[in-house]
Design a protein around this motif. Structure first.
Motif, PDB file in Angstrom:
ATOM      1  N   LEU A  41     -86.554  24.516  51.488  1.00 12.36           N
ATOM      2  CA  LEU A  41     -86.106  25.190  50.455  1.00 12.36           C
ATOM      3  C   LEU A  41     -85.272  24.298  49.567  1.00 12.36           C
ATOM      4  CD1 LEU A  41     -84.863  28.721  51.530  1.00 12.36           C
ATOM      5  CD2 LEU A  41     -86.919  28.257  49.982  1.00 12.36           C
ATOM      6  N   ASP A  42     -85.337  24.322  48.209  1.00 12.07           N
ATOM      7  CA  ASP A  42     -84.484  23.491  47.238  1.00 12.07           C
ATOM      8  C   ASP A  42     -83.159  23.749  47.810  1.00 12.07           C
ATOM      9  OD1 ASP A  42     -86.598  22.126  46.273  1.00 12.07           O
ATOM     10  OD2 ASP A  42     -86.760  23.648  44.535  1.00 12.07           O
ATOM     11  N   THR A  43     -82.143  23.093  47.862  1.00 14.22           N
ATOM     12  CA  THR A  43     -80.872  23.291  48.548  1.00 14.22           C
ATOM     13  C   THR A  43     -79.974  23.960  47.267  1.00 14.22           C
ATOM     14  OG1 THR A  43     -80.113  21.217  48.292  1.00 14.22           O
ATOM     15  CG2 THR A  43     -80.959  21.717  50.550  1.00 14.22           C
ATOM     16  N   LEU A  44     -79.122  24.772  47.834  1.00 17.48           N
ATOM     17  CA  LEU A  44     -78.002  25.124  46.826  1.00 17.48           C
ATOM     18  C   LEU A  44     -76.651  24.861  47.034  1.00 17.48           C
ATOM     19  CD1 LEU A  44     -78.791  29.124  45.923  1.00 17.48           C
ATOM     20  CD2 LEU A  44     -79.007  27.132  44.223  1.00 17.48           C
ATOM     21  N   ASP A  45     -75.724  24.256  46.126  1.00 14.60           N
ATOM     22  CA  ASP A  45     -74.463  23.742  46.638  1.00 14.60           C
ATOM     23  C   ASP A  45     -73.681  24.946  46.903  1.00 14.60           C
ATOM     24  OD1 ASP A  45     -75.321  21.158  46.407  1.00 14.60           O
ATOM     25  OD2 ASP A  45     -74.614  20.867  44.507  1.00 14.60           O
ATOM     26  N   LEU A  46     -72.822  24.731  47.887  1.00 16.05           N
ATOM     27  CA  LEU A  46     -71.887  25.752  48.048  1.00 16.05           C
ATOM     28  C   LEU A  46     -70.389  25.305  47.155  1.00 16.05           C
ATOM     29  CD1 LEU A  46     -73.584  25.512  51.014  1.00 16.05           C
ATOM     30  CD2 LEU A  46     -71.832  27.582  51.255  1.00 16.05           C
ATOM     31  N   PHE A  88     -77.059  22.155  56.546  1.00 11.09           N
ATOM     32  CA  PHE A  88     -77.425  23.543  56.820  1.00 11.09           C
ATOM     33  C   PHE A  88     -77.003  24.599  55.824  1.00 11.09           C
ATOM     34  CE2 PHE A  88     -79.097  21.701  60.801  1.00 11.09           C
ATOM     35  CZ  PHE A  88     -80.294  22.300  60.873  1.00 11.09           C
ATOM     36  N   ALA A  89     -75.854  24.541  55.324  1.00  8.23           N
ATOM     37  CA  ALA A  89     -75.283  25.582  54.530  1.00  8.23           C
ATOM     38  C   ALA A  89     -75.784  25.808  53.218  1.00  8.23           C
ATOM     39  CB  ALA A  89     -73.641  25.476  54.430  1.00  8.23           C
ATOM     40  N   PRO A  90     -76.308  24.473  52.820  1.00 13.67           N
ATOM     41  CA  PRO A  90     -77.052  24.595  51.083  1.00 13.67           C
ATOM     42  C   PRO A  90     -78.342  25.216  51.550  1.00 13.67           C
ATOM     43  CG  PRO A  90     -75.920  22.476  51.611  1.00 13.67           C
ATOM     44  CD  PRO A  90     -75.857  23.438  52.964  1.00 13.67           C
ATOM     45  N   ARG A  91     -78.853  24.944  52.724  1.00 17.77           N
ATOM     46  CA  ARG A  91     -80.117  26.012  53.059  1.00 17.77           C
ATOM     47  C   ARG A  91     -80.175  27.190  53.341  1.00 17.77           C
ATOM     48  NH1 ARG A  91     -80.913  20.513  53.967  1.00 17.77           N
ATOM     49  NH2 ARG A  91     -82.650  19.477  53.367  1.00 17.77           N
ATOM     50  N   VAL A  92     -79.043  27.591  53.791  1.00 19.82           N
ATOM     51  CA  VAL A  92     -78.855  28.958  54.255  1.00 19.82           C
ATOM     52  C   VAL A  92     -78.719  29.709  52.956  1.00 19.82           C
ATOM     53  CG1 VAL A  92     -77.229  30.640  55.266  1.00 19.82           C
ATOM     54  CG2 VAL A  92     -78.171  28.559  56.628  1.00 19.82           C
ATOM     55  N   LYS A  93     -78.028  29.144  52.069  1.00 21.07           N
ATOM     56  CA  LYS A  93     -77.543  29.854  50.831  1.00 21.07           C
ATOM     57  C   LYS A  93     -78.620  30.054  49.941  1.00 21.07           C
ATOM     58  CE  LYS A  93     -74.295  29.610  47.025  1.00 21.07           C
ATOM     59  NZ  LYS A  93     -73.161  28.710  46.162  1.00 21.07           N
ATOM     60  N   ALA A  94     -79.559  28.922  49.996  1.00 17.01           N
ATOM     61  CA  ALA A  94     -80.762  28.823  49.183  1.00 17.01           C
ATOM     62  C   ALA A  94     -81.802  30.202  49.910  1.00 17.01           C
ATOM     63  CB  ALA A  94     -81.464  27.821  49.250  1.00 17.01           C
ATOM     64  N   MET A 125     -87.246  27.836  55.614  1.00 22.52           N
ATOM     65  CA  MET A 125     -85.878  27.808  55.182  1.00 22.52           C
ATOM     66  C   MET A 125     -85.519  26.013  54.889  1.00 22.52           C
ATOM     67  SD  MET A 125     -82.472  29.095  56.760  1.00 22.52           S
ATOM     68  CE  MET A 125     -81.916  27.879  57.793  1.00 22.52           C
ATOM     69  N   ASP A 126     -85.996  25.468  55.833  1.00 24.34           N
ATOM     70  CA  ASP A 126     -85.569  23.797  55.805  1.00 24.34           C
ATOM     71  C   ASP A 126     -86.183  23.159  54.529  1.00 24.34           C
ATOM     72  OD1 ASP A 126     -84.397  22.781  57.946  1.00 24.34           O
ATOM     73  OD2 ASP A 126     -85.931  22.250  59.018  1.00 24.34           O
TER      74      ASP A 126
END
Lengths: 214, 182
Positions: free
Chosen positions: A57-62, B34-40, A54-55
């Motif tokens: 992964l390419d991040t996704l903006d909220l 962490f939130a952007p990683r959790v979402k991914a 999980m660390d």
């Protein structure tokens, strides 16, 4: 408690950690982990694998409002539910969660030859059941189309492969035909999960199968 | 001495301890990381964007409310947040709580040994590096197992992951915890 000899394999532990097992298997694995620190440590190291993946992964903006919305969730959250109390009963905590109590809450149904079962309601892609095998009695010999997990909660049983005592889990697949026989000393209680109907050798249990949902 | 990377992992542990004491600034930093990683993770395992957004907020809210149960001698913060996200994902799909083993946690009187926590954080870091260094094909299989479409029968019985050391550290932490619970 006697030392646990039969453990889960890596494939099941990894799938449990990844969250891809059917619910009936999740329940049986969670019950075994409650009794077996060796497998619990293994399962938690698979969790570490998940965390590492999980660390990376390419991040996704909220969305912009996300942090504020989370704070609102925290404010409106009920006070943290107390962790489950450790139980002294025969059934491990996750099984008690499903049944709503220990053995006294189980509604047994006879399936013949002294053997009783209680289906635990889970998602339909696999079945979980408690089995009650009186001392010295046998479960009719059967094979498996998929995977069958059998966890001993009380007593012990013996089949063609080995003896299984409290906390031991047998992982059976297509190549195993077996006749589990309970030890003479004590009635045996097991938690069993299957992801496909069993295959019985003799006609009688085969005929009864649709009614018993085995 | 822990190098800078190990220090970073330890810093997150410290953040969770601050969150326990209701420190909102610490929570904001944990959220940002962490939130952007959790979402991914949620999107990668099949959730749509709207669901992933809501689910991530719930996961991060749980980080706040359950900060008191985080045990740095058994998990890194990444590991812990991964388990919360995974459980939340399953709960949403099944509309029922995922079966979890009996709870084992340190009470308010005693805490895990700081040294155990440091070693575990370092081992987690090493594991992450080992996973990054896996041959492409094997890494791909591991990712498939975690992000979706590999069933337990398709996973090899021996996964080939180097989990021996981290497993024995967690085992040790469990032994100490069991001893304390007696």
């Amino acid at each position: 408690m006697t030392k646990i000899k039969h453990h889960l394999n890596d494939a099941l532990l990894m799938a449990y950690s990844a969250g891809t097992l059917p619910e009936a298997f999740d329940l049986t694995v969670a019950a075994h982990l409650s009794m077996c620190d060796e497998c619990r440590a293994a399962a938690e190291s698979f969790d570490a694998t998940g965390g590492a993946l999980m660390d990376d992964l390419d991040t996704l903006d909220l969305s912009d409002d996300s942090f504020a919305a989370t704070l609102r969730l925290i404010e409106s959250a009920p006070t943290v539910s107390a962790p489950r109390k450790r139980t002294k009963g025969v059934l491990p905590a996750p099984v008690q969660d499903f049944i709503g109590g220990d053995l006294e809450a189980v509604r047994w149904r006879s399936i013949g030859m002294g053997v009783k079962q209680a289906i635990i309601p889970t998602a339909p892609n696999a079945t979980a059941r408690l089995l009650y095998i009186p001392a010295g009695c046998a479960v009719p010999d059967h094979g498996h189309r998929g995977t069958e997990l059998t966890l001993v909660l009380q007593g012990a049983f013996q089949d063609e492969t080995d003896r299984f005592g409290p906390g031991d889990i047998e992982v059976a697949n297509e190549d195993l035909y077996h006749t589990p026989v309970a030890d003479i000393g004590e009635d045996c209680i097991c938690l069993a999960a299957t992801d496909a109907p069993l295959r019985f050798r003799s006609l009688l249990p085969r005929l009864a199968q649709p009614f018993l949902r085995i | 001495m822990p190098d800078l990377q190990h220090q970073t992992a330890l810093d997150w542990t410290d953040h969770i301890h601050r969150i326990r004491a209701q420190d909102q600034a610490a929570f904001k930093e944990v959220f940002a990381h962490f939130a952007p990683r959790v979402k991914a993770f949620l999107v990668k395992s099949g959730a749509d964007l709207q669901m992933a957004e809501e689910c991530t907020q719930e996961v991060m809210a749980t980080v706040w409310t359950k900060a008191g149960m985080f045990d740095p001698s058994r998990a890194s913060v990444s590991t812990w947040i991964f388990t919360i996200a995974r459980n939340r994902k399953i709960d949403m799909l099944r509309k029922r709580r995922r079966p979890e083993p009996e709870d084992l946690f340190w009470g308010p009187e005693e805490e895990p040994l700081a040294e155990d926590a440091v070693v575990l954080q370092q081992e987690t870091k090493r594991l992450a590096e080992a996973i990054r260094a896996l041959p492409e094909k094997q890494r791909h299989l591991v990712e498939k197992a975690y992000f979706g479409d590999l069933s337990h029968t398709e996973i090899a019985e021996e996964t080939g992951l180097p989990l021996g050391t981290i497993k024995s550290r967690i085992r040790l932490a469990l032994d100490r915890l069991r001893h304390q619970l007696k």
